[in-house]
Enzyme design. Structure first.
Site, PDB file in Angstrom:
ATOM      1  CB  VAL A  16      -0.912  -0.074   1.353  1.00 46.74           C
ATOM      2  CG1 VAL A  16      -1.873   1.094   1.341  1.00 46.74           C
ATOM      3  CG2 VAL A  16      -1.884  -1.151   1.286  1.00 46.74           C
ATOM      4  CB  SER A 134       4.317   9.876   9.287  1.00 50.22           C
ATOM      5  OG  SER A 134       2.892   9.985   9.983  1.00 50.22           O
ATOM      6  CE  LYS A 188       5.987   7.526  11.044  1.00 40.90           C
ATOM      7  NZ  LYS A 188       5.834   6.199  10.647  1.00 40.90           N
ATOM      8  CG  HIS A 191       5.411  10.849  14.105  1.00 47.80           C
ATOM      9  ND1 HIS A 191       4.546   9.759  13.831  1.00 47.80           N
ATOM     10  CD2 HIS A 191       4.548  12.091  13.551  1.00 47.80           C
ATOM     11  CE1 HIS A 191       3.569  10.096  13.158  1.00 47.80           C
ATOM     12  NE2 HIS A 191       3.510  11.424  13.172  1.00 47.80           N
ATOM     13  CG  ASN A 192       4.966   5.808  14.347  1.00 43.52           C
ATOM     14  OD1 ASN A 192       5.111   7.182  13.784  1.00 43.52           O
ATOM     15  ND2 ASN A 192       4.941   4.775  14.002  1.00 43.52           N
ATOM     16  CD  GLU A 195       0.480   7.550  14.708  1.00 45.71           C
ATOM     17  OE1 GLU A 195       1.389   8.065  14.205  1.00 45.71           O
ATOM     18  OE2 GLU A 195      -0.002   6.346  14.682  1.00 45.71           O
TER      19      GLU A 195
END
Ligand code: 2AM
Length: 487
Positions: A16, A134, A188, A191-192, A195
């Site tokens: 994807v 992201s 990253k 960042h997660n 999140e």
């Protein structure tokens, strides 16, 4: 093949994310070659490039054809499963690559794997980037937030492409060179982790509003829509409002109520918490969100526990607490509690990044990190512009909590924050993220903590010594002897 027919860049791994990023790059006018181990995905991508475009995208069925179709120095993005598949893909592709070419891993890779691969690539004369991507499927297709780290020369080779492909916000494209080594993957990862915290805090706000405030899904949708027009404006608040509006096609009511309460996860949140512990940085809100995912996984045990504790006499206090509640006030309080909790969570994430930046000499630019998170990524939010400005004003700020503007906002919101947490505690509604943020705030802001007692205990049983507030040096006391003597 004539030089004119060669592609500007290549992308291998057409699941994807890979397919959508390839189409995004092609759409921006950069001729791209694509490859996937299972060749049906190559043809699928070609088909999409034709029907959604036509875009300048060519498909290749072997690693050799793929690599030879790219202009030198070659830049090849790989988007395959993190771990061994990345090594296997690198091995298959690098065989046909030349010194000066670049490999860019766009997966959610553990940063140390990237650091190992940088060395391996350099040994072959290749350059390497570990690039956090992201924004999910939609972001990859229309504009992600990109966090590339590793070779600066490699970054410059693709700078024009990534700047066009990334999400665009008022102050530029959501991409910047992060730093050396595995810094792009590390950023990253954090960042997660942030999140995870945001999603946990939002789910707690939902829990309190639904179970203490008695709000319906329709009311929740309206409130989240309203919140999305204010200081909480963000992608996650926006999609949450949408979720409450979706009806269940298999029965009465809304779909959200039919979803099994068990969270999935892929590991970046766990890594964030492990790194926080490794670096002695407190990240309780992010840790609470991780713990909540673990506990949610114990669905059968929880169902059993509810039964056992009910039989043991536990009464739900929700009803009692909920009666006579001022709904309007509760909604406003929850909004403020959510905002203040979020500031504390971001403070933890940024401080984790700083600790790692110091350890690894990455020289991370926190203002720039906040800026590239303003668009494209899952945590994108208006509030990140504020964080950007805070770090631009003072790159050495100890914590977001003590930025004068954020400090003022937290102080203004603390009464509401304490009311929500207090209410939730009395009602037996767990709000681990909000509680963790509030405890973080209350611990960090206190000039004196009760750990003088902990130090005394450590000195008593382990002769670990202690310092005094009124004179320099390390002290040890024969606590037990003195205590018993004075009896
Ligand atoms: P596939 O379509 O051939 O399975 C996500 O799984 C992506 O990673 C897919 O493009 C998948 O390719 C690729 N992938 C997974 N393991 C791989 C491996 N060992 N070598 C090459 N690609 C791999």
């Amino acid at each position: 093949m004539e030089a004119a027919t060669l592609s500007r860049i290549g992308l291998a791994g057409l699941a994807v994310m890979g397919q959508n990023l390839a189409l995004n790059i092609a759409e921006k006018g950069f001729p791209i070659s694509v490859y996937n181990r299972t060749t049906s995905k190559v043809d699928e991508t070609l088909h999409r490039a034709h029907t959604e475009g036509p875009y300048p995208l060519t498909g290749h069925h072997t690693p050799r054809d793929f690599i030879l179709s790219i202009q030198k120095p070659r830049s090849v993005i790989i988007l395959v499963k993190a771990g061994a598949p990345v090594d296997q893909t690198i091995a298959a592709l690098s065989e046909h690559m030349d010194p000066g070419d670049t490999i860019i891993d766009g997966g959610n890779e553990w940063y140390e794997n990237t650091e190992r691969r940088i060395v391996e690539a350099n040994n072959k004369g290749l350059l390497y980037l570990g690039m956090g991507v992201s924004g999910g499927e939609e972001g990859a297709r229309n504009g992600p937030s990109l966090m590339p780290g590793g070779s600066f020369e490699a970054y410059n080779n693709i700078k024009d492409i990534v700047e066009k492909v990334a999400a665009q916000v008022d102050d530029g494209p959501c991409v910047t060179y992060i730093g050396e080594g595995g810094s792009g993957n590390f950023v990253k990862m954090v960042h997660n982790g942030i999140e995870y915290g945001d999603m946990q805090l939002i789910s707690e706000a939902y829990d309190v509003l639904k179970n203490v405030g008695g709000l319906s899904n329709a009311e929740l949708a309206e409130i989240f829509d309203e919140w999305n027009r204010g200081e909480l404006e963000s992608f996650l608040i926006e999609i949450t409002a949408d979720i409450f509006k979706v009806k269940d096609e298999h029965g009465e009511g809304e779909l959200v109520d039919k979803i099994l309460d068990k969270t999935g996860m892929k590991g970046t949140g766990k890594w964030t918490v492990q790194q926080a512990a490794e670096l002695s940085v407190a990240a309780p809100t992010i840790a609470a969100s991780l713990d909540c995912r673990y506990l949610s996984g114990l669905k059968d045990e929880r169902v059993e526990a509810a039964k056992v504790l009910e039989e043991a006499g536990l009464k739900e206090e929700v009803g009692a607490v909920g009666t006579g509640i001022d709904k309007k006030q509760l909604i406003d309080d929850v909004r403020q509690a959510l905002y203040a909790s979020k500031i504390c969570s971001y403070a933890q994430g940024m401080n984790l990044l700083r600790a790692k930046s110091v350890e690894k000499n990455w020289n991370l630019n926190f203002g720039e990190l906040a800026r590239i998170w303003k668009g494209g990524c899952i945590i994108r939010a208006v509030f990140l512009d504020r964080i950007k400005k805070v770090y631009q004003r003072n790159p050495n700020l100890a914590s977001l909590v003590v930025d004068p503007e954020f400090a003022k906002e937290m102080v203004q919101r603390q009464a509401a924050w304490r009311r929500v947490v207090g209410l939730a505690v009395s009602a037996g509604i767990s709000t681990p993220g909000m509680c963790a943020s509030l405890a973080y705030f209350d611990t960090y802001r206190r000039a004196r903590l009760p750990v003088n007692l902990v130090q005394a205990q450590r000195d008593l049983f382990g002769a670990h010594t202690y310092e005094r507030v009124d004179r320099p040096g390390a002290f040890h006391t024969e606590w037990t002897k003195l205590a018993r003597k004075s009896k």
